[in-house]
Write a protein that holds these residues in place. Structure first.
Motif, short mmCIF file in Angstrom:
data_model
loop_
_atom_site.label_atom_id
_atom_site.label_comp_id
_atom_site.label_asym_id
_atom_site.label_seq_id
_atom_site.Cartn_x
_atom_site.Cartn_y
_atom_site.Cartn_z
N GLN A 50 0.83 -1.20 0.00
CA GLN A 50 0.00 0.00 0.00
C GLN A 50 0.86 1.24 0.00
N GLU A 51 0.48 2.21 -0.77
CA GLU A 51 1.15 3.51 -0.74
C GLU A 51 0.98 4.15 0.64
N LEU A 52 1.95 4.90 1.04
CA LEU A 52 1.89 5.74 2.26
C LEU A 52 1.86 4.94 3.54
N ILE A 53 1.94 3.61 3.43
CA ILE A 53 1.79 2.83 4.65
C ILE A 53 3.09 2.84 5.46
N GLU A 54 4.23 3.09 4.82
CA GLU A 54 5.51 3.13 5.54
C GLU A 54 6.04 4.55 5.61
N PRO A 55 6.64 4.95 6.74
CA PRO A 55 7.25 6.29 6.81
C PRO A 55 8.55 6.31 5.99
N GLN A 56 9.00 7.50 5.63
CA GLN A 56 10.24 7.66 4.85
C GLN A 56 11.26 8.45 5.66
N ILE A 57 12.54 8.18 5.39
CA ILE A 57 13.62 8.98 5.98
C ILE A 57 14.32 9.71 4.83
N ASN A 58 14.70 10.97 5.04
CA ASN A 58 15.36 11.70 3.94
C ASN A 58 16.83 11.24 3.79
N ASP A 59 17.49 11.73 2.73
CA ASP A 59 18.86 11.27 2.45
C ASP A 59 19.83 11.68 3.56
N ALA A 60 19.58 12.86 4.12
CA ALA A 60 20.49 13.34 5.19
C ALA A 60 20.24 12.62 6.52
N LYS A 61 19.26 11.75 6.53
CA LYS A 61 18.94 10.98 7.74
C LYS A 61 18.60 11.87 8.94
N ASN A 62 18.05 13.07 8.68
CA ASN A 62 17.67 13.92 9.81
C ASN A 62 16.18 14.30 9.79
N ARG A 63 15.42 13.72 8.89
CA ARG A 63 13.97 13.98 8.88
C ARG A 63 13.18 12.73 8.49
#
Lengths: 276, 276, 276
Positions: free
Chosen positions: B154-167
């Motif tokens: 499912q779309e949106l079911i998992e959170p994402q981390i940005n490339d800088a690993k700070n958000r």
């Protein structure tokens, strides 16, 4: 088969009620679980008191009643297990049992002390289900808690009589599924003060000077249905739980309003009964 | 006694849930049926994912979980049976299992092939109940379906981390019975990226820079109830299912609003966590 | 294990349903209790008729179905027990059974006469539960009632055909959880008059000249989801209970309206079918 009942304000959409049931079946395979209500208004101890009081006494002796309303343990709110009238109750000491205990003295009350050092975020599963399992396996309350002698009570839960003994002051404690208005005045309390006097029940704009025996008492069934009139449907009676109820015969609150909306009465509103 | 749970969007007024139960008892007299929820929002797979994930793990191993949400078989939507974490799941391959399967690898997945040539109009009874009966009698999944290796996600079911690993960018996935706002950010995901840094959780107009351990953590119980303040009731914590939740202590969404209405948050809204 | 089902308009918040279950377990420890629905609209016999008709037939033979809708005993409304299609029904003689009995002749009907002299204020417990216990223990209906031969019927519950046999006039009898509109026209009735003719179903502003086989029939799954169109979601079919239903594929009545609101149709509204 032993019975455990559940009364909560968790609603039926969330996973919480199912999680409790799963945990109970893990605790004891042969238990029979019965829902009392999961639609208690959030944190409404008075509503929960009324519901559990009128449900529990229909169950077999030895049943265990778990009440998950306002059950996070805090300095104000300790977990207890109570044995009373041959039934077990597991809940927080927040007044929920006081409506029952005002009529029937508890045989035993313990403050539960099986908690881990860190408080549980889901005490229904981590504490109440464990205590229920212990009781179902024949364990005694002293093993899971420290005996105490008094229960917290709830304000407004009992009606008052004035010094002249000619006026009862009570409160609305529940609006039922049909919109009927349930007060905290029991038949035994009413009868004890009324003796043979006439009376007048008043609540906001409505008055009753008679109490009927059934919801259809005011209807003249010899008339055709359309001629029976709307006024004849208004009534006051002691309901099947023994509480004074201001009702409307065959009301449908979703379509044309029930006693609560037509009489303008809400939980905690005052009702008075004058003896004349 | 074997357990079958039911999770549907059928509601409790229609006859559908009772029809399924009757059919299950015909299939196997000794089964124990437990309702997980029938109040899933119509066709809402994400809500169903969250509910079944947090309910199933409380049940004994070997339980069978039937999920009747978006279950009409179409070219887009095939029926499957999954064995995972010692539990069986019967549902459509529409992403409902992906929230569980993202953490625990399925041991077996089959695409059910016991359908008649004409598609059933009530697949819960004509297909899912039959498959449940087969499993309860000890049958293997291969007999009722063809093994497959991947599940739809499912779309949106998992959170994402940005490339800088700070958000971390997450979403609201559920509003519970108390109006509290559940996000898709699990404690394990949060801890893996946070390490020892400070953080700020932001969602629309609210911000939190601390997470508490229980719903009452912010309350100073040495003060009298009226002096404890409304601000102290706002909190963020990892709930009993391990998900980040933005909550209000003792909120009653029907009377004075819960976190969802007071924070202005709805399912699918974005939340961010910045590590500082 | 014997099964008792419950169908009421008591709702799930009050203590009434739990009280009935407690009383049933006291009456017989091994009974299995299944909720059909407690969300029947207050005193709505037609809704109750439709629900119990479509639920009961999925249960094993010998099941006992208690229906607590409009069940206060009055001169208009007597308590009955009915044996029909190998199932037992306990209810008031107010037309609730007529939808079933119009297709399947009852084997036995008795007017219950175990009442005390004063009418009960909670007949479900004082009368219906006692009768259920009697039946579950193998007792005959003649012991608890006086045989009668006819059941009350309900107005509007059956569709009509005109003299020219080219128009069926039916009514909406139920709006389901998805907002779909169920009429009282059964497939067998429709087929008997249609023969091979074309037809037009009309209800307020909507018209259908084809009936489909499943809710997704109108959808072209070769197109991407966003190009499939809203018009393709409107449909009429015979539902899994055999009744003509005017529906919308994947409707969510809480968010963007279901067939009932979009077609402007409510219970008791007229629908016509013209044969051309």
């Amino acid at each position: 088969m032993p019975i455990v009942t559940l009364t909560t304000d968790f609603g039926l959409r969330d996973h919480s009620v199912a999680a409790i049931k799963g945990a109970l079946y893990k605790e004891m395979d042969t238990v029979r679980i019965v829902d009392v209500s999961h639609e208690i208004s959030p944190f409404d101890n008075i509503e929960a008191s009324y519901i559990i009081k009128n449900a529990y006494r229909h169950f077999p002796d030895g049943s265990v009643h778990i009440i998950g309303v306002d059950s996070e343990q805090t300095p104000d709110n300790r977990h207890i297990a109570v044995f009373l009238d041959n039934h077990y109750f597991i809940c927080a000491n927040n007044g929920i049992i006081s409506l029952i205990a005002s009529e029937i003295k508890p045989d035993k009350i313990v403050e539960i002390n099986i908690h881990k050092t860190v408080e549980s975020i889901f005490p229904m599963i981590d504490v109440f289900v464990k205590v229920a399992g212990h009781i179902l396996r024949g364990g005694t309350l002293e093993v899971i808690g420290k005996p105490i002698t008094t229960l917290k009570t709830q304000e407004l839960i009992e009606p008052q009589i004035n010094d002249a003994k000619n006026r009862i002051i009570g409160h609305v404690i529940y609006i039922d599924n049909f919109g009927n208005v349930v007060t905290n005045v029991k038949k035994s309390f009413f009868d004890a003060y009324r003796k043979t006097r006439n009376f007048e029940v008043k609540a906001r704009h409505v008055k009753f000077d008679t109490l009927v025996e059934s919801y259809s008492s005011g209807i003249d069934f010899t008339l055709p249905p359309k001629k029976r009139g709307e006024e004849a449907k208004k009534l006051a009676l002691f309901n099947s739980s023994g509480y004074l109820e201001l009702a409307i015969y065959k009301s449908n609150p979703k379509v044309y309003g029930g006693a609560s909306s037509l009489y303008g009465l809400q939980p905690m509103d005052t009702i008075t009964i004058d003896f004349l």
